[in-house]
Design an enzyme around this catalytic site. Structure first.
Site, PDB file in Angstrom:
ATOM      1  N   THR A   1      -6.337  -2.584   2.004  1.00 16.19           N
ATOM      2  CA  THR A   1      -5.510  -2.195   3.152  1.00 16.19           C
ATOM      3  C   THR A   1      -6.310  -2.018   4.441  1.00 16.19           C
ATOM      4  OG1 THR A   1      -3.856  -1.179   1.722  1.00 16.19           O
ATOM      5  CG2 THR A   1      -3.927  -0.424   4.011  1.00 16.19           C
TER       6      THR A   1
ATOM      7  N   LYS B   1       0.157   5.264  -6.131  1.00 18.45           N
ATOM      8  CA  LYS B   1      -0.842   5.271  -7.203  1.00 18.45           C
ATOM      9  C   LYS B   1      -1.759   6.479  -7.077  1.00 18.45           C
ATOM     10  CE  LYS B   1      -4.606   3.130  -6.563  1.00 18.45           C
ATOM     11  NZ  LYS B   1      -5.531   2.036  -6.216  1.00 18.45           N
TER      12      LYS B   1
ATOM     13  N   GLU C   1     -26.584  15.224  -4.314  1.00 23.53           N
ATOM     14  CA  GLU C   1     -27.974  15.376  -3.870  1.00 23.53           C
ATOM     15  C   GLU C   1     -28.904  14.393  -4.575  1.00 23.53           C
ATOM     16  OE1 GLU C   1     -30.165  19.008  -5.259  1.00 23.53           O
ATOM     17  OE2 GLU C   1     -28.186  19.536  -6.067  1.00 23.53           O
TER      18      GLU C   1
ATOM     19  N   GLU D   1      -7.230   1.778 -13.644  1.00 21.91           N
ATOM     20  CA  GLU D   1      -6.674   2.946 -12.963  1.00 21.91           C
ATOM     21  C   GLU D   1      -5.421   3.435 -13.672  1.00 21.91           C
ATOM     22  OE1 GLU D   1      -8.114   2.206  -8.331  1.00 21.91           O
ATOM     23  OE2 GLU D   1      -6.182   1.406  -8.993  1.00 21.91           O
TER      24      GLU D   1
ATOM     25  N   CYS E   1       0.818  -1.212   0.000  1.00 19.48           N
ATOM     26  CA  CYS E   1       0.000   0.000   0.000  1.00 19.48           C
ATOM     27  C   CYS E   1       0.853   1.264   0.000  1.00 19.48           C
ATOM     28  CB  CYS E   1      -0.936   0.015   1.204  1.00 19.48           C
ATOM     29  SG  CYS E   1      -1.987   1.487   1.254  1.00 19.48           S
TER      30      CYS E   1
ATOM     31  N   TYR F   1      -9.377  -3.423 -11.738  1.00 19.03           N
ATOM     32  CA  TYR F   1      -9.257  -2.034 -11.291  1.00 19.03           C
ATOM     33  C   TYR F   1      -7.847  -1.500 -11.453  1.00 19.03           C
ATOM     34  CZ  TYR F   1      -7.257  -3.475  -6.757  1.00 19.03           C
ATOM     35  OH  TYR F   1      -6.453  -3.977  -5.782  1.00 19.03           O
TER      36      TYR F   1
ATOM     37  N   CYS G   1      -1.368   1.683  -3.061  1.00 19.91           N
ATOM     38  CA  CYS G   1      -2.368   2.748  -2.864  1.00 19.91           C
ATOM     39  C   CYS G   1      -1.785   4.156  -2.845  1.00 19.91           C
ATOM     40  CB  CYS G   1      -3.112   2.542  -1.544  1.00 19.91           C
ATOM     41  SG  CYS G   1      -3.449   0.839  -1.097  1.00 19.91           S
TER      42      CYS G   1
ATOM     43  N   HIS H   1     -27.708  21.353  -1.877  1.00 18.49           N
ATOM     44  CA  HIS H   1     -27.844  21.884  -3.231  1.00 18.49           C
ATOM     45  C   HIS H   1     -26.980  23.120  -3.421  1.00 18.49           C
ATOM     46  CE1 HIS H   1     -29.900  22.689  -7.015  1.00 18.49           C
ATOM     47  NE2 HIS H   1     -30.010  23.964  -6.628  1.00 18.49           N
TER      48      HIS H   1
END
Length: 479
Positions: A338, A52, A467, A183, A44, A179, A49, A462
């Site tokens: 992780t 990256k 929302e 990524e 990680c 992923y 992580c 908003h």
């Protein structure tokens, strides 16, 4: 006086192992040691992580000048300097590794910069030749990326290699559709690399919600990624020179398929695909899976079971068939995240050193995929949910205000999967900038068992993208 050198010996200095070691030592007074053969912080912090995500941040600035100009700013396009970025990245990783070392030292954990393997149920042997005994042994050795079983696969990079490139390639072929592949396709595209991606499946991001997968795939193509699904690699060679057809030709290699300049990132590489195309790329990046780091740990000799992929078999308390030996994190191949490894490390300490048997709840874990746009997800996909019960699907896809004003085609997706019987929200899926941040908060509600009516009762903030999560009144379909 104890019959052992330590109460606990941890093998592996990643996030899970370090957390377990320092909590056991710092909060229970246990005598703890930890061995790490590479860098502290593990996948990680050092090669996953953290670096990256920093690359994600860097790549997202690619569109910033054009968007700023749409808002009236006189900002020219810039250029990305990999060398400058890499220097800062390496300095940050060095700093974080130092933090991990200080945390261990501050908790009283004795550390060994060495490889450790099990000699028996209470003994580890270090690569330095030292032998240490412990009442309990915790294996937290993580996992590693693997290359496919293909001739010349050693020419391709894996995720560990990407952070150490001397220069970014001009073109790259990414093999895979998970992923990590997606990524890095987005990252490298954002940093100015010409990206082609082959995935043998019908759609990228298998296992995630189908509608979300489709939107991300379309967004990647719009950003210039040459994505080919239903496509795999057949063969690859180091390529130099030009043949009679004008194609870059493979060089001669020795009987083992090796060449003096072989190595990941040292292209060009000639690749033939299942779709019949033959192309040359400066680099090939394999993102085709990971494998637990369980090799040569002495597991078989002790009778510790492993699965087909090498994952260590454990029970709900992370205990192996050998009562004194436990395993947590990616080496067990349960949920390879992780925060999950850290939870498992904490639960181990609660169980073994605090007398409070604790299992980790692996259900309804929020996660994010840092593509562009990001995907945040928690709970069941529409496909999973409709296989188990009758559901309603609430979904909204639209162009967000910020990028619509800049006349960009970006779209976002907000999606809730709701049980018809209980009205509970079974899954939440968000495709949008900052989806990772949004899903952390939505994950709390889903984990608490919130119903669709609980979402409806919440007043919208908003104007925001999010929302829509609380304003979708009518289902788009039932299943």
């Amino acid at each position: 006086m104890s019959d052992f050198d330590y109460d606990l010996f941890v093998i592996g200095g990643g996030s899970g192992g370090v957390r377990a070691a320092r909590v056991a030592a710092g909060e229970t007074g246990a005598k703890v040691a930890l061995a790490e053969e590479d860098r502290y912080g593990g996948t990680c912090v050092i090669r996953g992580c953290v670096p990256k995500k920093l690359m994600v941040f860097a790549s997202e600035y690619a569109h910033a000048p054009a968007e700023a100009r749409a808002y009236g700013w006189d900002i020219p396009d810039g250029t990305f300097n990999w060398s400058d970025f890499r220097g800062k990245l390496e300095a940050e990783l060095d700093r974080l590794e130092g933090v991990y070392r200080k945390l261990l030292a501050g908790s009283g954990v004795e550390t060994f910069d060495a490889r450790a393997r099990l000699k028996d149920a209470h003994t580890v042997e270090l690569s330095t030749g030292e032998v240490k005994t412990a009442k309990h042994i915790l294996i937290a050795t993580g996992g590693r990326p693997v290359r496919p079983d293909l001739p010349n696969a050693h020419l391709g990079m894996v995720s560990d290699d990407i952070f150490h490139l001397d220069a970014l390639p001009k073109s790259v072929l990414i093999i895979g559709g998970g992923y990590i592949a997606c990524e890095f396709a987005c990252i490298l595209n954002g940093l100015g690399v010409e990206v082609t991606q082959y995935y043998r499946g019908a759609q990228i991001l298998r296992g995630f919600d189908e509608e979300a997968r489709g939107l991300i795939a379309e967004s990647m193509k719009q950003r210039g990624i040459d994505l080919h699904v239903g496509t795999d690699i057949v063969e690859m060679h180091r390529a130099t020179g030009t043949d009679e057809d004008g194609m870059t030709a493979p060089v001669e290699v020795d009987q083992y398929g090796a060449h003096p300049e072989d190595g990941p990132g040292n292209g060009p590489i000639r690749v033939k695909a299942t779709n019949g195309n033959t192309r040359v790329f400066d680099a090939v990046f394999f993102a085709t899976g990971r494998k637990p780091n369980s090799d040569d740990l002495g597991l078989e000799e002790l009778g510790i079971e492993t699965g087909r992929n090498g994952q260590i078999t454990v029970d709900g308390y992370s205990q192996t068939k050998v009562p004194s030996v436990y395993a947590i994190g990616d080496v067990t191949d349960r949920v390879n995240l992780t925060p999950v490894a850290i939870r498992e490390g904490m639960a181990f300490v609660e169980t073994v050193f605090k007398g409070n048997p604790t299992e980790v709840d692996h259900e309804l874990i929020p996660s994010a995929v840092f593509t562009q746009p990001e995907l945040g997800t928690v709970g069941l996909t529409e496909e999973q949910a409709r296989d188990q019960e009758q559901i309603e699907v609430y979904c909204s896809s639209f162009r967000p205000m910020q990028t619509a004003f800049a006349e960009r085609p970006d779209r976002v997706l907000m999606k809730l999967i709701v049980s018809k019987a209980t009205r509970k929200v079974l899954g939440c899926h968000i495709v949008a900038p900052g989806a990772g941040e949004l899903i952390q908060l939505a994950g709390i509600a889903v984990k608490m068992g919130a119903t669709k009516e609980d979402f409806d009762r919440t007043v919208a903030v908003h104007p925001t993208m999010s929302e829509e999560i609380v304003t979708m009144r009518n289902p788009v379909r039932s299943a």
